[in-house]
Design an enzyme around this catalytic site. Structure first.
Site, PDB file in Angstrom:
ATOM      1  N   HIS A  12       0.835  -1.204   0.000  1.00  0.00           N
ATOM      2  CA  HIS A  12       0.000   0.000   0.000  1.00  0.00           C
ATOM      3  C   HIS A  12       0.870   1.255   0.000  1.00  0.00           C
ATOM      4  O   HIS A  12       2.041   1.229   0.405  1.00  0.00           O
ATOM      5  CB  HIS A  12      -0.921   0.018   1.224  1.00  0.00           C
ATOM      6  CG  HIS A  12      -0.164  -0.009   2.525  1.00  0.00           C
ATOM      7  ND1 HIS A  12       0.397   1.121   3.086  1.00  0.00           N
ATOM      8  CD2 HIS A  12       0.146  -1.026   3.366  1.00  0.00           C
ATOM      9  CE1 HIS A  12       1.012   0.807   4.206  1.00  0.00           C
ATOM     10  NE2 HIS A  12       0.875  -0.507   4.400  1.00  0.00           N
ATOM     11  N   GLU A  45      -2.047  -7.598   7.038  1.00  0.00           N
ATOM     12  CA  GLU A  45      -0.746  -7.471   7.692  1.00  0.00           C
ATOM     13  C   GLU A  45      -0.708  -8.283   8.983  1.00  0.00           C
ATOM     14  O   GLU A  45      -1.751  -8.675   9.527  1.00  0.00           O
ATOM     15  CB  GLU A  45      -0.463  -5.989   7.985  1.00  0.00           C
ATOM     16  CG  GLU A  45       0.896  -5.684   8.600  1.00  0.00           C
ATOM     17  CD  GLU A  45       2.087  -6.157   7.751  1.00  0.00           C
ATOM     18  OE1 GLU A  45       2.217  -7.392   7.570  1.00  0.00           O
ATOM     19  OE2 GLU A  45       2.880  -5.302   7.317  1.00  0.00           O
TER      20      GLU A  45
END
Length: 208
Positions: free
Chosen positions: A9, A82
Site C-alpha cells: 500500500h 498485515e
C-alpha cells in the site's frame, strides 16, 4: 507463462509518524495516493486479469487508485492482511523499543524467535499466507495477477520465492510503499524479474 505483480500500500499517516499499524488502519497521505497513481501509470499497458487486495482500507484504496478507470475486478482477501501485532498496534516504534526492548529486538532482528501472546508471530503469518498464495498460483495459471498487501506479508512471499529461511526475513531491499515486485511463473519454475522496484516514482517539487 504467468506473471504475479506484488506491491505494498502507499504511504500512510502512521507510516510518517512511525507507528505500528498491523490490523489497524490509518489514511493514505497525499504522497501515498501519488505513489499509487504512479504505479497505476506504470501498469496501465499491462493486461492485468485480477487485483487481489488486503481488506485493510489503506491497501484497498491503493488497489482502487492503481485500477483507475479500467474494468478489473478487485477481490478482497483476508489472507493478505498485515501481521497482527496486538498491543503494539497504533504505538510509536520508539515507545515500543523502550517499553518492550527484548521483544522489539527479536521482531526486527530475529523474527524466527519472536513470540507474542495477543497477536501473530511470523510463523503464523507464513502459515496464513503461503498456502493461499499457492492456491492463487494454481487457480490463475497463465494469467497476470496483482496483489496489493503489506510489508511483512511481502517479505514472507519473497522468502518463499527466494527459498530463504524465516531468520533471514529482513534481508533484501526495503519494501517502499507501491514499489513493484514481479514474479514470472512457468509451470513449477519462477523468476523474480524485479524486486521492490521504484523506478516509476516521480519527484514532486516542494511548494514554497
Amino acid at each position: 507463462m504467468a506473471k504475479l505483480y506484488l506491491t505494498r500500500h502507499g504511504e500512510t499517516e502512521w507510516n510518517v509518524e512511525g507507528r505500528m499499524q498491523g490490523r489497524q488502519n490509518s489514511l493514505l497521505t497525499k504522497r501515498g495516493r501519488e505513489q499509487a497513481s504512479w504505479l497505476s501509470e506504470r501498469l496501465n499497458n499491462i493486461n492485468i486479469n485480477l487485483i487481489i487486495s488486503s481488506p485493510s482500507a489503506r491497501a484497498l484504496e491503493t488497489a482502487e487508485i492503481i485500477r483507475g478507470t479500467r474494468d478489473i475486478e478487485i477481490v478482497q482477501d483476508e489472507h493478505f492482511l498485515e501481521i497482527n501485532v496486538g498491543d503494539w498496534e497504533g504505538c510509536l516504534k520508539g515507545d515500543i523499543e523502550k517499553k518492550d526492548p527484548d521483544k522489539s529486538l527479536l521482531f526486527w532482528t530475529k523474527p524466527h524467535l519472536f513470540k507474542t501472546t495477543n497477536g501473530e508471530d511470523f510463523y503464523q503469518v507464513r502459515e496464513r499466507v503461503l498456502p493461499w498464495l499457492k492456491h492463487i498460483l494454481n487457480e490463475y495459471q497463465g494469467q497476470e495477477v496483482l496483489i496489493v498487501t503489506h510489508a511483512i506479508v511481502l517479505k514472507i512471499i519473497l522468502s518463499y520465492f527466494n527459498k530463504t529461511p524465516l531468520e533471514r526475513l529482513w534481508e533484501g531491499p526495503y519494501i517502499e510503499g507501491t514499489s513493484l515486485t514481479t514474479v514470472e511463473i512457468s509451470g513449477e519454475d519462477w523468476k523474480i524479474s524485479q524486486c521492490a522496484d521504484t523506478s516509476h516514482f516521480k519527484i514532486v517539487p516542494m511548494k514554497l
